[in-house]
Scaffold this motif. Structure first.
Motif, PDB file in Angstrom:
ATOM      1  N   ALA A  81      -5.947 -18.129 -51.789  1.00 57.82           N
ATOM      2  CA  ALA A  81      -5.189 -19.303 -52.237  1.00 57.82           C
ATOM      3  C   ALA A  81      -3.787 -19.292 -51.633  1.00 57.82           C
ATOM      4  O   ALA A  81      -3.255 -20.338 -51.232  1.00 57.82           O
ATOM      5  N   LEU A  82      -3.182 -18.104 -51.533  1.00 54.68           N
ATOM      6  CA  LEU A  82      -1.858 -17.989 -50.913  1.00 54.68           C
ATOM      7  C   LEU A  82      -1.932 -18.287 -49.415  1.00 54.68           C
ATOM      8  O   LEU A  82      -1.022 -18.911 -48.847  1.00 54.68           O
ATOM      9  N   ALA A  83      -2.998 -17.844 -48.756  1.00 59.53           N
ATOM     10  CA  ALA A  83      -3.163 -18.112 -47.323  1.00 59.53           C
ATOM     11  C   ALA A  83      -3.259 -19.617 -47.076  1.00 59.53           C
ATOM     12  O   ALA A  83      -2.649 -20.145 -46.130  1.00 59.53           O
ATOM     13  N   ALA A  84      -4.027 -20.317 -47.910  1.00 62.14           N
ATOM     14  CA  ALA A  84      -4.136 -21.770 -47.774  1.00 62.14           C
ATOM     15  C   ALA A  84      -2.788 -22.436 -48.039  1.00 62.14           C
ATOM     16  O   ALA A  84      -2.400 -23.389 -47.343  1.00 62.14           O
ATOM     17  N   ARG A  85      -2.060 -21.929 -49.008  1.00 61.46           N
ATOM     18  CA  ARG A  85      -0.737 -22.472 -49.331  1.00 61.46           C
ATOM     19  C   ARG A  85       0.215 -22.332 -48.140  1.00 61.46           C
ATOM     20  O   ARG A  85       0.974 -23.256 -47.828  1.00 61.46           O
ATOM     21  N   LEU A  86       0.164 -21.177 -47.475  1.00 62.98           N
ATOM     22  CA  LEU A  86       1.027 -20.959 -46.311  1.00 62.98           C
ATOM     23  C   LEU A  86       0.700 -21.951 -45.198  1.00 62.98           C
ATOM     24  O   LEU A  86       1.601 -22.562 -44.606  1.00 62.98           O
ATOM     25  N   GLY A  87      -0.598 -22.101 -44.902  1.00 64.52           N
ATOM     26  CA  GLY A  87      -0.999 -22.985 -43.811  1.00 64.52           C
ATOM     27  C   GLY A  87      -0.634 -24.437 -44.062  1.00 64.52           C
ATOM     28  O   GLY A  87      -0.188 -25.141 -43.147  1.00 64.52           O
ATOM     29  N   ILE A  88      -0.779 -24.890 -45.305  1.00 65.33           N
ATOM     30  CA  ILE A  88      -0.511 -26.295 -45.633  1.00 65.33           C
ATOM     31  C   ILE A  88       0.969 -26.522 -45.921  1.00 65.33           C
ATOM     32  O   ILE A  88       1.579 -27.458 -45.408  1.00 65.33           O
ATOM     33  N   GLY A  89       1.561 -25.659 -46.747  1.00 65.34           N
ATOM     34  CA  GLY A  89       2.952 -25.863 -47.171  1.00 65.34           C
ATOM     35  C   GLY A  89       3.956 -25.629 -46.075  1.00 65.34           C
ATOM     36  O   GLY A  89       4.928 -26.395 -45.917  1.00 65.34           O
ATOM     37  N   ALA A  90       3.777 -24.562 -45.275  1.00 68.73           N
ATOM     38  CA  ALA A  90       4.723 -24.243 -44.204  1.00 68.73           C
ATOM     39  C   ALA A  90       4.264 -24.756 -42.843  1.00 68.73           C
ATOM     40  O   ALA A  90       5.046 -24.769 -41.894  1.00 68.73           O
ATOM     41  N   GLY A  91       2.987 -25.136 -42.740  1.00 71.91           N
ATOM     42  CA  GLY A  91       2.464 -25.581 -41.453  1.00 71.91           C
ATOM     43  C   GLY A  91       2.336 -24.461 -40.445  1.00 71.91           C
ATOM     44  O   GLY A  91       2.315 -24.693 -39.233  1.00 71.91           O
ATOM     45  N   GLY A 241      -1.692 -35.246 -44.165  1.00 74.59           N
ATOM     46  CA  GLY A 241      -0.442 -35.990 -44.293  1.00 74.59           C
ATOM     47  C   GLY A 241       0.761 -35.068 -44.313  1.00 74.59           C
ATOM     48  O   GLY A 241       0.643 -33.845 -44.411  1.00 74.59           O
ATOM     49  N   GLU A 242       1.937 -35.661 -44.235  1.00 76.90           N
ATOM     50  CA  GLU A 242       3.169 -34.892 -44.107  1.00 76.90           C
ATOM     51  C   GLU A 242       4.048 -34.923 -45.346  1.00 76.90           C
ATOM     52  O   GLU A 242       4.973 -34.126 -45.468  1.00 76.90           O
ATOM     53  N   SER A 243       3.803 -35.826 -46.265  1.00 79.77           N
ATOM     54  CA  SER A 243       4.688 -35.939 -47.431  1.00 79.77           C
ATOM     55  C   SER A 243       4.503 -34.754 -48.369  1.00 79.77           C
ATOM     56  O   SER A 243       3.470 -34.069 -48.345  1.00 79.77           O
ATOM     57  N   ARG A 245       4.033 -34.828 -51.563  1.00 82.63           N
ATOM     58  CA  ARG A 245       2.932 -35.082 -52.489  1.00 82.63           C
ATOM     59  C   ARG A 245       1.585 -34.808 -51.841  1.00 82.63           C
ATOM     60  O   ARG A 245       0.695 -34.201 -52.448  1.00 82.63           O
ATOM     61  N   GLU A 246       1.427 -35.230 -50.588  1.00 83.98           N
ATOM     62  CA  GLU A 246       0.158 -35.019 -49.887  1.00 83.98           C
ATOM     63  C   GLU A 246      -0.095 -33.533 -49.639  1.00 83.98           C
ATOM     64  O   GLU A 246      -1.223 -33.052 -49.767  1.00 83.98           O
ATOM     65  N   ARG A 247       0.950 -32.790 -49.302  1.00 84.51           N
ATOM     66  CA  ARG A 247       0.789 -31.353 -49.097  1.00 84.51           C
ATOM     67  C   ARG A 247       0.457 -30.653 -50.410  1.00 84.51           C
ATOM     68  O   ARG A 247      -0.361 -29.732 -50.446  1.00 84.51           O
ATOM     69  N   ARG A 248       1.103 -31.065 -51.482  1.00 83.54           N
ATOM     70  CA  ARG A 248       0.821 -30.456 -52.787  1.00 83.54           C
ATOM     71  C   ARG A 248      -0.633 -30.699 -53.187  1.00 83.54           C
ATOM     72  O   ARG A 248      -1.319 -29.797 -53.686  1.00 83.54           O
ATOM     73  N   ASP A 249      -1.103 -31.916 -52.964  1.00 85.34           N
ATOM     74  CA  ASP A 249      -2.496 -32.240 -53.282  1.00 85.34           C
ATOM     75  C   ASP A 249      -3.451 -31.452 -52.391  1.00 85.34           C
ATOM     76  O   ASP A 249      -4.494 -30.962 -52.849  1.00 85.34           O
ATOM     77  N   ALA A 250      -3.082 -31.298 -51.118  1.00 81.63           N
ATOM     78  CA  ALA A 250      -3.923 -30.538 -50.186  1.00 81.63           C
ATOM     79  C   ALA A 250      -4.025 -29.076 -50.595  1.00 81.63           C
ATOM     80  O   ALA A 250      -5.098 -28.464 -50.502  1.00 81.63           O
ATOM     81  N   ILE A 251      -2.930 -28.483 -51.043  1.00 76.85           N
ATOM     82  CA  ILE A 251      -2.952 -27.087 -51.509  1.00 76.85           C
ATOM     83  C   ILE A 251      -3.911 -26.937 -52.680  1.00 76.85           C
ATOM     84  O   ILE A 251      -4.707 -25.984 -52.750  1.00 76.85           O
ATOM     85  N   ARG A 252      -3.851 -27.894 -53.603  1.00 79.11           N
ATOM     86  CA  ARG A 252      -4.738 -27.833 -54.777  1.00 79.11           C
ATOM     87  C   ARG A 252      -6.205 -27.943 -54.363  1.00 79.11           C
ATOM     88  O   ARG A 252      -7.050 -27.160 -54.824  1.00 79.11           O
ATOM     89  N   LEU A 253      -6.528 -28.862 -53.472  1.00 79.21           N
ATOM     90  CA  LEU A 253      -7.913 -29.057 -53.055  1.00 79.21           C
ATOM     91  C   LEU A 253      -8.425 -27.868 -52.239  1.00 79.21           C
ATOM     92  O   LEU A 253      -9.573 -27.438 -52.400  1.00 79.21           O
ATOM     93  N   ALA A 254      -7.587 -27.324 -51.365  1.00 78.27           N
ATOM     94  CA  ALA A 254      -7.988 -26.170 -50.567  1.00 78.27           C
ATOM     95  C   ALA A 254      -8.225 -24.952 -51.454  1.00 78.27           C
ATOM     96  O   ALA A 254      -9.114 -24.135 -51.178  1.00 78.27           O
TER      97      ALA A 254
END
Length: 437
Positions: A81-91, A241-243, A245-254
């Motif tokens: 979950a942390l790995a997915a967060r890094l990839g999505i949140g920090a790009g 997406g780049e916003s 909100r979109e990144r937060r939603d992506a982290i949750r889904l991933a």
């Protein structure tokens, strides 16, 4: 001076952002777009290295080490979950984050350690696939090891059809593996009450050196260091997406995707150990540690002629799946740490050659019986590499400087540090036992 994510080259550029995510629609529609990376991650948690450690643990100690598989799986869920967060949140994937935020010397050391881990993982894939070819087609093990070089062309063929097709191929093989073990467990008829009791940890696991060695092998085979690099990259194949909100939603889904997928990985790992415990341990065959020996004994001991064949089919599917994820992880690590991009076929051949050399040497020297001890050793090596992937991951995802608004909450960071400390402690115990035991 570190470079921001926007200045870094994209992770897996040929697949980056190629899978559309619906901007509208309900939760399930968006989740469907994110299902896939979790399956690729789950592959690493049920590769042939797991088979060797789970069979050895089940036959020698019955259901006792089920608690280790459960604990390892729960740890894996948090770390992935942390790995997915890094990839999505920090790009950034984990390799890119290390290169961006560490000095060149430490970053190169981490790269070398990660390459060792990938070679150890690839070694397990080579041996597992070769053993399966021997069991199914009576192919000599040494020849099977050499044949595994052809996996390079399988990967190249799959990637021509896009990342979504690659994920579908992985999912199909995972279903085959799960189905095979569902049949095996139905034939074995395990003591489910004893299996449930085995989910509770006991102090004997730490006190018994032989049990601890296999337990750490299970940990190394379950929580795979290269998977943390892999997951942080492949979540970026989604155009989320780049916003904020979109990144937060992506982290949750991933996170949902990886958690569900790792649930399947737990079932398969537990099924291998339960099968060994129900078939071998209860019959007094506590020394079964070889995959080939387990294959030979399954049919007569279960009284089902197809049991051994089904076992070998699952092993072959496991080896082929692991080949795909190993290829991607090797590419991500080299590109992320070194910013060096080589043709996929060349990168795969390099990694595969480094795995084949020790496999050929051991088999030529010790014969076929040297394969399973080498598999077990590869998993212990993976476990010893874990802290060098886990510690940077936890540090990055807990840092607002790296993650911005998507830094992990304090409770999650604290839990991840406890996991990292436990991994380091278990490895220290293993090293102490090897040095002074």
């Amino acid at each position: 001076m570190t470079r921001p994510a926007t200045d870094m080259m994209r992770s897996l550029p040929e697949s980056h952002g190629t899978i559309a995510v619906p901007r509208g629609g309900g939760f399930w529609r968006r989740l469907l777009a994110f299902i896939g990376p979790g399956w690729l991650v789950a592959v690493g948690y049920m590769d042939p290295g797991n088979w060797a450690t789970d069979i050895a643990g089940g036959s020698a100690f019955g259901y006792t080490l089920l608690s280790v598989i459960l604990l390892s799986n729960l740890m894996a869920i948090v770390l992935q979950a942390l790995a997915a967060r890094l990839g999505i949140g920090a790009g950034l994937d984990l390799a890119q984050a290390c290169r961006a935020h560490y000095r060149r010397g430490p970053a190169l050391i981490l790269w070398l350690l990660c390459e060792i881990a990938i070679i150890a993982c690839d070694l397990a894939e080579v041996l597992g696939t070769a053993i399966a070819l021997k069991l199914l087609f009576n192919m000599p093990l040494l020849v099977g090891v050499c044949v595994t070089t052809l996996d390079v062309f399988l990967i190249l063929a799959l990637q021509r059809y896009g990342f979504r097709r690659l994920e579908a191929f992985i999912a199909a093989l995972l279903i085959v593996i799960a189905g095979c073990f569902a049949f095996e467990l139905a034939w074995a008829g395990p003591d489910w009450r004893a299996a449930a009791a085995g989910l509770v940890p006991t102090a004997e696991i730490v006190r018994n050196p032989a049990m601890l060695y296999i337990a750490i092998g299970i940990l190394g085979a379950t929580v795979m260091p290269h998977n943390l690099y892999l997951h942080s990259a492949i979540v970026q194949t989604r155009a989320f997406g780049e916003s904020e909100r979109e990144r937060r939603d992506a982290i949750r889904l991933a996170t949902v995707d990886s958690t569900v997928s790792l649930g399947l990985a737990f079932f398969i790992n537990a099924a291998i150990l339960v099968l060994a415990a129900a078939t071998f341990h209860v019959a007094g065959r506590t020394g079964v540690a070889e995959i080939e020996e387990a294959h030979r004994l399954l049919a007569p001991m279960l009284g089902v002629g197809a049991a051994s064949t089904v076992f070998a089919i699952a092993l072959l599917a496991s080896g082929q799946n692991s080949t795909v994820t190993g290829t991607l992880a090797g590419q991500i690590v080299m590109e992320g740490f070194l910013d060096l991009r080589l043709p996929m076929w060349l990168r795969r051949l390099m990694t595969r050659a480094l795995a084949i050399v020790p496999a050929v040497a051991v088999i030529a020297w010790a014969g076929d019986r040297g394969a399973t001890p080498l598999l077990l050793l590869s998993q212990v090596i993976l476990s010893l590499q874990l802290p060098f992937a886990v510690v940077p991951l936890v540090a990055f995802t807990g840092s607002a400087k790296v993650m911005g608004a998507h830094a992990a909450p304090r409770w999650l960071t604290a839990l991840a540090w406890v996991i990292a400390a436990l991994i380091v402690a278990l490895n220290a115990i293993l090293l102490w036992g090897v040095a002074f035991g």
